[in-house]
Design a protein around this motif. Structure first.
Motif, PDB file in Angstrom:
ATOM      1  N   VAL A 141       0.864  -1.177   0.000  1.00  0.00           N
ATOM      2  CA  VAL A 141       0.000   0.000   0.000  1.00  0.00           C
ATOM      3  C   VAL A 141       0.900   1.226   0.000  1.00  0.00           C
ATOM      4  CG1 VAL A 141      -1.727   1.286   1.324  1.00  0.00           C
ATOM      5  CG2 VAL A 141      -1.858  -1.205   1.174  1.00  0.00           C
ATOM      6  N   TYR A 142       0.448   2.279  -0.680  1.00  0.00           N
ATOM      7  CA  TYR A 142       1.250   3.487  -0.826  1.00  0.00           C
ATOM      8  C   TYR A 142       0.513   4.697  -0.251  1.00  0.00           C
ATOM      9  CZ  TYR A 142       3.404   0.477  -4.324  1.00  0.00           C
ATOM     10  OH  TYR A 142       3.995  -0.574  -4.968  1.00  0.00           O
ATOM     11  N   LEU A 143       1.294   5.647   0.201  1.00  0.00           N
ATOM     12  CA  LEU A 143       0.747   6.951   0.578  1.00  0.00           C
ATOM     13  C   LEU A 143       1.562   8.011  -0.145  1.00  0.00           C
ATOM     14  CD1 LEU A 143      -1.352   8.447   2.367  1.00  0.00           C
ATOM     15  CD2 LEU A 143       0.503   8.762   4.032  1.00  0.00           C
ATOM     16  N   GLN A 144       0.959   8.616  -1.157  1.00  0.00           N
ATOM     17  CA  GLN A 144       1.599   9.691  -1.898  1.00  0.00           C
ATOM     18  C   GLN A 144       1.318  11.001  -1.179  1.00  0.00           C
ATOM     19  OE1 GLN A 144       3.552   9.567  -4.783  1.00  0.00           O
ATOM     20  NE2 GLN A 144       3.885  11.736  -4.366  1.00  0.00           N
ATOM     21  N   MET A 145       2.373  11.654  -0.758  1.00  0.00           N
ATOM     22  CA  MET A 145       2.259  12.898  -0.012  1.00  0.00           C
ATOM     23  C   MET A 145       2.711  14.045  -0.901  1.00  0.00           C
ATOM     24  SD  MET A 145       4.088  11.399   3.437  1.00  0.00           S
ATOM     25  CE  MET A 145       3.916  12.921   4.342  1.00  0.00           C
ATOM     26  N   ASN A 146       1.817  14.948  -1.220  1.00  0.00           N
ATOM     27  CA  ASN A 146       2.123  16.097  -2.076  1.00  0.00           C
ATOM     28  C   ASN A 146       1.921  17.399  -1.308  1.00  0.00           C
ATOM     29  OD1 ASN A 146       2.535  14.372  -4.356  1.00  0.00           O
ATOM     30  ND2 ASN A 146       0.320  14.343  -4.691  1.00  0.00           N
ATOM     31  N   ILE A 147       2.556  18.428  -1.775  1.00  0.00           N
ATOM     32  CA  ILE A 147       2.453  19.768  -1.180  1.00  0.00           C
ATOM     33  C   ILE A 147       2.595  19.658   0.338  1.00  0.00           C
ATOM     34  CG2 ILE A 147       1.223  21.970  -1.305  1.00  0.00           C
ATOM     35  CD1 ILE A 147      -0.599  20.731  -3.412  1.00  0.00           C
ATOM     36  N   VAL A 148       3.665  19.005   0.756  1.00  0.00           N
ATOM     37  CA  VAL A 148       3.825  18.750   2.189  1.00  0.00           C
ATOM     38  C   VAL A 148       4.106  20.054   2.933  1.00  0.00           C
ATOM     39  CG1 VAL A 148       4.549  16.363   1.877  1.00  0.00           C
ATOM     40  CG2 VAL A 148       6.276  18.190   1.908  1.00  0.00           C
ATOM     41  N   GLU A 149       3.741  20.039   4.196  1.00  0.00           N
ATOM     42  CA  GLU A 149       3.895  21.209   5.064  1.00  0.00           C
ATOM     43  C   GLU A 149       4.690  20.793   6.297  1.00  0.00           C
ATOM     44  OE1 GLU A 149      -0.186  21.879   5.969  1.00  0.00           O
ATOM     45  OE2 GLU A 149      -0.680  22.654   3.959  1.00  0.00           O
ATOM     46  N   PRO A 150       5.315  21.754   6.969  1.00  0.00           N
ATOM     47  CA  PRO A 150       6.051  21.402   8.203  1.00  0.00           C
ATOM     48  C   PRO A 150       5.179  20.654   9.209  1.00  0.00           C
ATOM     49  CG  PRO A 150       6.628  23.611   7.510  1.00  0.00           C
ATOM     50  CD  PRO A 150       5.516  23.167   6.603  1.00  0.00           C
ATOM     51  N   GLU A 151       3.876  20.943   9.203  1.00  0.00           N
ATOM     52  CA  GLU A 151       2.960  20.263  10.123  1.00  0.00           C
ATOM     53  C   GLU A 151       2.781  18.781   9.800  1.00  0.00           C
ATOM     54  OE1 GLU A 151       2.662  24.440  10.304  1.00  0.00           O
ATOM     55  OE2 GLU A 151       2.312  23.158   8.551  1.00  0.00           O
ATOM     56  N   ASP A 152       3.258  18.349   8.656  1.00  0.00           N
ATOM     57  CA  ASP A 152       3.186  16.933   8.292  1.00  0.00           C
ATOM     58  C   ASP A 152       4.341  16.124   8.898  1.00  0.00           C
ATOM     59  OD1 ASP A 152       2.156  17.948   4.995  1.00  0.00           O
ATOM     60  OD2 ASP A 152       0.888  17.229   6.645  1.00  0.00           O
ATOM     61  N   THR A 153       5.269  16.803   9.538  1.00  0.00           N
ATOM     62  CA  THR A 153       6.396  16.112  10.168  1.00  0.00           C
ATOM     63  C   THR A 153       5.900  15.187  11.268  1.00  0.00           C
ATOM     64  OG1 THR A 153       7.946  17.896   9.682  1.00  0.00           O
ATOM     65  CG2 THR A 153       8.491  16.432  11.536  1.00  0.00           C
ATOM     66  N   ALA A 154       6.245  13.918  11.154  1.00  0.00           N
ATOM     67  CA  ALA A 154       5.769  12.909  12.106  1.00  0.00           C
ATOM     68  C   ALA A 154       6.385  11.561  11.744  1.00  0.00           C
ATOM     69  CB  ALA A 154       4.251  12.805  12.066  1.00  0.00           C
ATOM     70  N   VAL A 155       6.196  10.602  12.635  1.00  0.00           N
ATOM     71  CA  VAL A 155       6.443   9.201  12.297  1.00  0.00           C
ATOM     72  C   VAL A 155       5.145   8.667  11.704  1.00  0.00           C
ATOM     73  CG1 VAL A 155       7.041   6.917  13.140  1.00  0.00           C
ATOM     74  CG2 VAL A 155       8.150   8.944  14.119  1.00  0.00           C
ATOM     75  N   TYR A 156       5.249   8.071  10.538  1.00  0.00           N
ATOM     76  CA  TYR A 156       4.087   7.542   9.837  1.00  0.00           C
ATOM     77  C   TYR A 156       4.058   6.021   9.969  1.00  0.00           C
ATOM     78  CZ  TYR A 156       2.968  12.040   7.806  1.00  0.00           C
ATOM     79  OH  TYR A 156       2.602  13.361   7.638  1.00  0.00           O
ATOM     80  N   TYR A 157       2.878   5.524  10.303  1.00  0.00           N
ATOM     81  CA  TYR A 157       2.674   4.095  10.488  1.00  0.00           C
ATOM     82  C   TYR A 157       1.577   3.597   9.550  1.00  0.00           C
ATOM     83  CZ  TYR A 157       4.878   5.065  15.020  1.00  0.00           C
ATOM     84  OH  TYR A 157       5.740   5.459  16.016  1.00  0.00           O
ATOM     85  N   CYS A 158       1.743   2.375   9.080  1.00  0.00           N
ATOM     86  CA  CYS A 158       0.618   1.716   8.420  1.00  0.00           C
ATOM     87  C   CYS A 158       0.131   0.595   9.329  1.00  0.00           C
ATOM     88  CB  CYS A 158       0.993   1.190   7.045  1.00  0.00           C
ATOM     89  SG  CYS A 158       2.229  -0.129   7.013  1.00  0.00           S
ATOM     90  N   ALA A 159      -1.135   0.251   9.146  1.00  0.00           N
ATOM     91  CA  ALA A 159      -1.737  -0.779   9.987  1.00  0.00           C
ATOM     92  C   ALA A 159      -2.822  -1.501   9.203  1.00  0.00           C
ATOM     93  CB  ALA A 159      -2.327  -0.165  11.251  1.00  0.00           C
TER      94      ALA A 159
END
Length: 122
Positions: free
Chosen positions: A79-97
């Motif tokens: 599974v994919y997560l395409q992240m576009n037009i990212v912002e500083p607020e998107d900074t995080a650890v990303y998990y899939c489940a």
């Protein structure tokens, strides 16, 4: 051993793009809805997106709607997560489940990855 492994995180500039991957081993992803979550330092974990087992339904949080896109390739068990037009607020650890259900909704997530760090900074 049943596990999910995220990859693709890293450092990206504001306004840039990044694609995260979530690959399963030990089980077949196409029986499960898959969710993406994130947790920033000092904040609670939040749901970002979900995709149903066949990919026919996707959901997004208000904070990423229109910027992120979730997709899946069941033949690749990924599974994919395409992240576009990212912002500083998107900074995080990303998990899939992997959810205990084939559809997105208020269901328990039973398999979790270890997370991948995404940092948005210039």
């Amino acid at each position: 051993q049943l596990q999910l492994v995220e990859s693709g995180g890293g450092l990206v500039q504001p306004g840039g793009s990044l694609r995260l991957s979530c690959t399963a081993s030990g089980f077949t992803l196409d029986y499960y809805a898959i969710g993406w979550f994130r947790q920033a330092p000092g904040k609670e974990r939040e749901g970002v997106s979900c995709i149903s087992h066949r990919g026919s339904t996707t959901t997004y949080s208000d904070s990423v709607e229109g910027r992120f896109a979730v997709s899946r390739d069941n033949a690749k068990n990924t599974v994919y997560l395409q992240m576009n037009i990212v912002e500083p607020e998107d900074t995080a650890v990303y998990y899939c489940a992997a959810s205990g259900h084939r559809l997105c909704g208020e269901y328990e997530y039973i398999y979790w990855g270890q997370g991948t760090q995404v940092t948005v900074s210039s």
